[in-house]
Design an enzyme around this catalytic site. Structure first.
Site: not given
Length: 690
Positions: A230-232
């Site tokens: 995920s981007q986070a």
């Protein structure tokens, strides 16, 4: 080869089937494999007694009192003995109050593991104590096991009975476990909630009595495709990308968390009424979506419990599967079935009863060695594997050597000889099988003799000759003649091809013989049947008559076309569909490529609908033409004249189109769009100068 462990099937009972649950858990107790012996009372005297028993005997101090060996001749020999698994095994036996075993017994059992605490033979002497392997498998399992007076053993997920942090004692009789399983019958216990978050996907549902009451799914683009992160999580590595896609994923992640928490807040009243809440959220980001500040769920809540098995992507279908899995109670009719199933699932071996059985199994394992692995050279072509050829059979009634297998029908040799005598020779084994399946096979007294199997088998091409073996084993060649078409069938085909004929009633009424076989006879030139010819000739009435007489719409010609696919005419295709609607079970229409049945009422409705559509289209064209004339007349006026036209009749000063509710204006000139305003402003000085 070693036999595979037998798979024991169990009966499934759902927790929301209260009648079945009440019968199952009545007077139920914890299974014996989950219980340990109650801890003995530890006092100073017993401890000193055990310590004194473990001290070294002898004045020289170089003998082992535990194993009974010594004296040792050197310090290295003594150290080697203490490091041996045999000495460690005897120490554990003595702590359990058992006698040590000799080195020969230890080697015969091949008990080299330092974790073994008891022998199998003594485990059998005490039937009340569970086997070590069964106890280890039961305590490691995510389910709890119970027995009832009927002798049945059933297992239920532990997460339904207690929280993961709650310690449940396994000593004594297990009264706490028996009391917990009875809570399944308490009112309101069957209301559960399942919440799952992973990879930008959210799925949640509240179940009551086996049915879903409230459910919601949500998806957001938060993970880059193909990256698996995920981007986070990617930003936490320290090198956050600054691309447009990463910014979009960060924004979606924030919105996703807010949406999930809003959903859970809206479910607050329903979640309060749930007896259990199961969740699956791996990682701090996913857990923040469920246990964030606005969410009513908290990890400390004893009702909130984690799913004890892996799951797939969060969807509504997966949430329902998880609920059904949690609500399933496996029931075994006997204790032996339960033990086999438990040890099979955990990968352990079923404990053997006697030492003789152990020695036999070990000797069989030593004698049986795994086959050596064959190294294949991928650069070279593989050799052909020799395969078993079919059995060659000859008979006095046979027309040559043939090969039979399990699919060949009985008495097919006589059928082949009868076809040969009638002048009909087939090269297709498939046709022969079909003929034998349709015709009644007559018992024959001919005996068949098996011949030695050939070492190699050549691939045979279809030939025009069939070897005929007579009684004197003389071989003669018989040429295959042309397929004979009956005169009546040819007459039917000519009637279909005739342009003047529209019906086949005179021919079908006076037909003598099998009318169905005649309708399905294929033309040797193109493979068309009578139904094909009628469909290509665009004669719907003939198509209906042939279908009623037995013409199969699934037969394909030489270009693999069914009668419906061979005709391009609309009326003929409608005839096929109307016949299907009137006779839905007569043929296997799924292979005929007919799209579906249609009735006369449906055709009338379609015709009416098309007529209305044409009428509406003509009306729109008329209105469009009238509007165009009005626009041209309006454009011929000057700007001053256009301003004097009534407001409801005014149009765009530049293109003459209809004005929107709020038109674009400058100097009392009105326009439908900004480009029209700009064009008018550019050419207005020229008009004014003129």
């Amino acid at each position: 080869m070693a036999s595979k462990p037998e798979y024991i099937r169990s009966r499934i009972v759902k927790t929301y089937d209260l009648d079945e649950i009440e019968k199952l858990i009545k007077d139920a107790k914890v299974a014996h494999c989950m219980l340990t012996d109650p801890p003995p009372v530890v006092d100073e005297e017993s401890v000193m007694t055990r310590l004194s028993a473990l001290t070294l005997r002898g004045s020289d101090g170089i003998s082992c009192s535990c194993c009974g060996v010594g004296p040792f001749t050197s310090r290295a020999q003594q150290t080697a003995h203490y490091k041996h698994h045999w000495h460690t095994h005897n120490l554990k036996r003595k702590l359990f109050g058992r006698k040590p075993i000799s080195l020969g017994e230890y080697n015969s059992r091949q008990d080299e593991s330092s974790n073994v605490s008891a022998s199998d033979s003594e485990g059998d002497d005490n039937p009340n104590k569970p086997a070590t392997e069964l106890f280890a498998a039961a305590t490691r399992h995510c389910k709890a096991f119970y027995t009832n007076p009927k002798g049945q053993v059933f297992c239920i997920y532990r997460c339904l009975l207690h929280h993961r942090k709650e310690e449940m004692s396994l000593d004594g009789e297990g009264h706490v476990w028996a009391r917990r399983v009875k809570e399944l019958l308490s009112p309101g216990y069957g209301r559960w909630a399942v919440v799952m978050v992973s990879g930008g996907h959210f799925a949640g549902c509240i179940f009551t009595g086996g049915s879903d009451v409230i459910h919601k799914t949500l998806h957001s683009y938060t993970t880059r495709r193909g990256q698996g992160m995920s981007q986070a999580t990617r930003d936490q590595t320290g090198n956050a990308p600054k691309s447009a896609g990463s910014s979009l994923r960060r924004y979606n992640q924030e919105q996703f968390l807010a949406h999930v928490q809003n959903i859970l807040v809206s479910w607050n009243d329903d979640l309060k009424g749930c007896s259990l809440v199961f969740y699956r959220a791996v990682g701090p980001i996913n857990q923040a979506a469920i246990f964030g500040k606005p969410s009513p769920l908290r990890k400390e809540d004893p009702r909130v419990r984690q799913l004890p098995f892996p799951t797939r992507k969060p969807t509504f279908k997966e949430v329902k599967r998880v609920f059904q899995t949690l609500a399933s109670i496996e029931v075994y009719d006997t204790l032996q079935d339960f033990q086999k199933a438990l040890l099979t699932v955990t990968g352990s071996k079923v404990p053997l009863k006697t030492n003789s059985d152990i020695s036999i199994a070990e000797s069989a394992k030593k004698a049986q060695k795994p086959p050596p692995k064959v190294q294949h050279d991928r650069a070279k072509s593989r050799e052909r594997v020799p395969r078993e050829l079919p059995t060659q059979v000859t008979s006095s009634e046979d027309e040559g050597p043939c090969y039979i297998d399990s699919e060949t029908p009985p008495d097919w040799i006589k059928t082949l000889s009868e076809q040969s005598s009638n002048g009909v020779i087939t090269n297709s084994r498939k046709d022969l099988l079909n003929d034998c399946a349709l015709a009644s096979c007559v018992d024959t007294d001919s005996e068949t003799e098996t011949v030695d199997k050939k070492e190699t088998k050549k691939r045979k091409k279809p030939t025009k000759k069939v070897e005929k073996v007579d009684d004197k084993n003389q071989v003669t060649a018989v040429k295959k003649g042309p397929v004979k078409i009956p005169a009546s069938v040819k007459k039917m085909w000519r009637s279909i091809s005739d342009k003047d004929n529209v019906t086949l009633e005179p021919i079908l009424e006076g037909w003598e013989g099998d009318i169905q076989a005649a309708c399905n006879t294929q033309d040797p030139i193109d493979g068309n049947t009578a139904l094909h010819k009628a469909a290509i000739a665009a004669k719907p009435e003939m198509v209906t008559q042939i279908l009623s007489a037995g013409g199969d719409p699934c037969i394909k010609n030489h270009v693999l076309q069914t009668p419906y696919a061979a005709t391009p005419h609309t009326d003929t295709r409608i005839a096929f569909r109307m016949f299907q609607a009137q006779n839905p079970d007569k043929y296997n229409y799924s292979k005929s490529q007919i799209p579906g049945p249609v009735t006369a009422e449906q055709l009338e409705q379609q015709k009416e609908k098309k007529a209305q559509q044409k009428k509406a289209k003509r009306q729109r064209e008329k209105e469009k033409q009238a509007d165009k004339l009005k626009a041209n007349a309006f454009l011929l006026l000057t700007d001053e004249q256009k301003k004097k036209v009534p407001v409801h009749e005014q149009r765009c000063f530049s293109c003459g189109a209809q004005l929107p509710k709020v038109p674009f204006e400058y100097d009392d000139c009105k326009f439908c769009q900004v480009p029209c305003l700009h064009d008018h402003r550019k050419i207005r000085p020229l008009n004014m100068s003129v």
